[in-house]
Write an enzyme that holds these catalytic residues in place. Structure first.
Site, PDB file in Angstrom:
ATOM      1  N   ARG A  59       0.525  -1.236  -0.042  1.00  0.00           N
ATOM      2  CA  ARG A  59      -0.225  -0.108   0.115  1.00  0.00           C
ATOM      3  C   ARG A  59       0.956   1.317  -0.149  1.00  0.00           C
ATOM      4  O   ARG A  59       0.345   2.254  -0.369  1.00  0.00           O
ATOM      5  CB  ARG A  59      -1.130   0.005   1.144  1.00  0.00           C
ATOM      6  N   GLU A  96       4.421 -10.829  14.711  1.00  0.00           N
ATOM      7  CA  GLU A  96       3.874 -11.248  16.067  1.00  0.00           C
ATOM      8  C   GLU A  96       4.096 -13.186  15.867  1.00  0.00           C
ATOM      9  O   GLU A  96       4.367 -13.488  16.942  1.00  0.00           O
ATOM     10  CB  GLU A  96       2.561 -10.957  16.112  1.00  0.00           C
TER      11      GLU A  96
HETATM   12  P1  AMP Z   1       3.996  -2.741  11.325  1.00  0.00           P
HETATM   13  O1  AMP Z   1       5.316  -3.345  10.820  1.00  0.00           O
HETATM   14  O2  AMP Z   1       3.505  -3.754  12.292  1.00  0.00           O
HETATM   15  O3  AMP Z   1       4.282  -1.053  11.485  1.00  0.00           O
HETATM   16  O4  AMP Z   1       2.812  -2.969  10.174  1.00  0.00           O
HETATM   17  C1  AMP Z   1       2.766  -2.082   9.155  1.00  0.00           C
HETATM   18  C2  AMP Z   1       2.174  -2.813   7.843  1.00  0.00           C
HETATM   19  O5  AMP Z   1       1.048  -3.613   8.214  1.00  0.00           O
HETATM   20  C3  AMP Z   1       1.768  -1.865   6.826  1.00  0.00           C
HETATM   21  O6  AMP Z   1       2.240  -1.950   5.557  1.00  0.00           O
HETATM   22  C4  AMP Z   1       0.188  -1.667   6.948  1.00  0.00           C
HETATM   23  O7  AMP Z   1      -0.451  -1.569   5.764  1.00  0.00           O
HETATM   24  C5  AMP Z   1      -0.108  -3.244   7.594  1.00  0.00           C
HETATM   25  N1  AMP Z   1      -0.910  -2.934   8.787  1.00  0.00           N
HETATM   26  C6  AMP Z   1      -0.838  -3.320   9.970  1.00  0.00           C
HETATM   27  N2  AMP Z   1      -1.523  -3.335  10.783  1.00  0.00           N
HETATM   28  C7  AMP Z   1      -2.695  -2.646  10.192  1.00  0.00           C
HETATM   29  C8  AMP Z   1      -4.050  -2.122  10.326  1.00  0.00           C
HETATM   30  N3  AMP Z   1      -4.439  -2.428  11.641  1.00  0.00           N
HETATM   31  N4  AMP Z   1      -4.894  -1.826   9.562  1.00  0.00           N
HETATM   32  C9  AMP Z   1      -4.542  -1.594   8.256  1.00  0.00           C
HETATM   33  N5  AMP Z   1      -3.040  -2.251   7.670  1.00  0.00           N
HETATM   34  C10 AMP Z   1      -2.340  -2.617   8.867  1.00  0.00           C
END
Ligand code: AMP
Length: 171
Positions: A59, A96
């Site tokens: 995205r 996770e």
């Molecule tokens: P992180 O590595 O945990 O910061 O996760 C970020 C990535 O996961 C991004 O590319 C987001 O598009 C996706 N993502 C994680 N959690 C969500 C959420 N609650 N809603 C939408 N996209 C999420």
């Protein structure tokens, strides 16, 4: 900002139970919402001397090229494993449950180039931190990270080692 938040659809229990998914497709299809988001980022970075905008699959690919075009920078895709055809640098990080890996072309960024890293949302920060590590390994100068949405309660920005972080909408 509250108006922009209303354009984001919140989908409970996607992709798995307990996750509240912030679905930006409802904002993207709204011509005013889309323009506002791209304008906020473009105005913020147009004077910043950014050489490359790195967008994170999938995205981040929606916003990064639009901003890059507006600010006169190039666009560099950071991709899931096995997608980039030439020589790559890769970085694995903990999720996770399990592990994930991202890749970038070794010649995508020149040492000393000033870069902006863009994704739609920062949650735990693992994805952005992995991208930062690769960019630093290539000798990039990270100007800032930019996200449409930040889930502040997950403290993702703490994983980004003091780099500047900008987010448009905070939850
Ligand atoms: P992180 O590595 O945990 O910061 O996760 C970020 C990535 O996961 C991004 O590319 C987001 O598009 C996706 N993502 C994680 N959690 C969500 C959420 N609650 N809603 C939408 N996209 C999420």
């Amino acid at each position: 900002m509250e108006e922009l938040k209303k354009k984001i659809r919140e989908v409970p229990d996607f992709p798995k139970p307990g996750i509240l998914f912030y679905d930006l497709t409802t904002l993207l299809k709204d011509r005013d919402g889309l323009r506002q988001i791209v304008e906020i980022l473009s105005e913020r970075y147009i004077q910043e001397g950014i050489d490359q905008v790195l967008g994170i699959e999938s995205r981040g690919f929606i916003f990064a090229p639009a901003v890059a075009l507006n600010i006169g920078a190039g666009f560099v895709p950071v991709r899931k494993p096995g997608k980039l055809p030439a020589e790559t640098l890769s970085h694995s990080y903990e999720l996770e449950y399990g592990q994930d890996t991202l890749e970038i072309h070794r010649d995508a960024v020149e040492p000393g180039q000033r870069i902006l890293i863009v994704d739609d949302l920062i949650a735990t920060g693992g994805t952005a931190a992995a991208t930062a590590q690769m960019a630093l390994n290539l000798g990039a100068d990270i100007a800032e990270f930019a996200f449409m949405v930040e889930l502040e309660f997950l403290n993702g920005r703490e994983k980004l080692n003091g780099h500047e972080v900008f987010s448009i909408l905070k939850y």
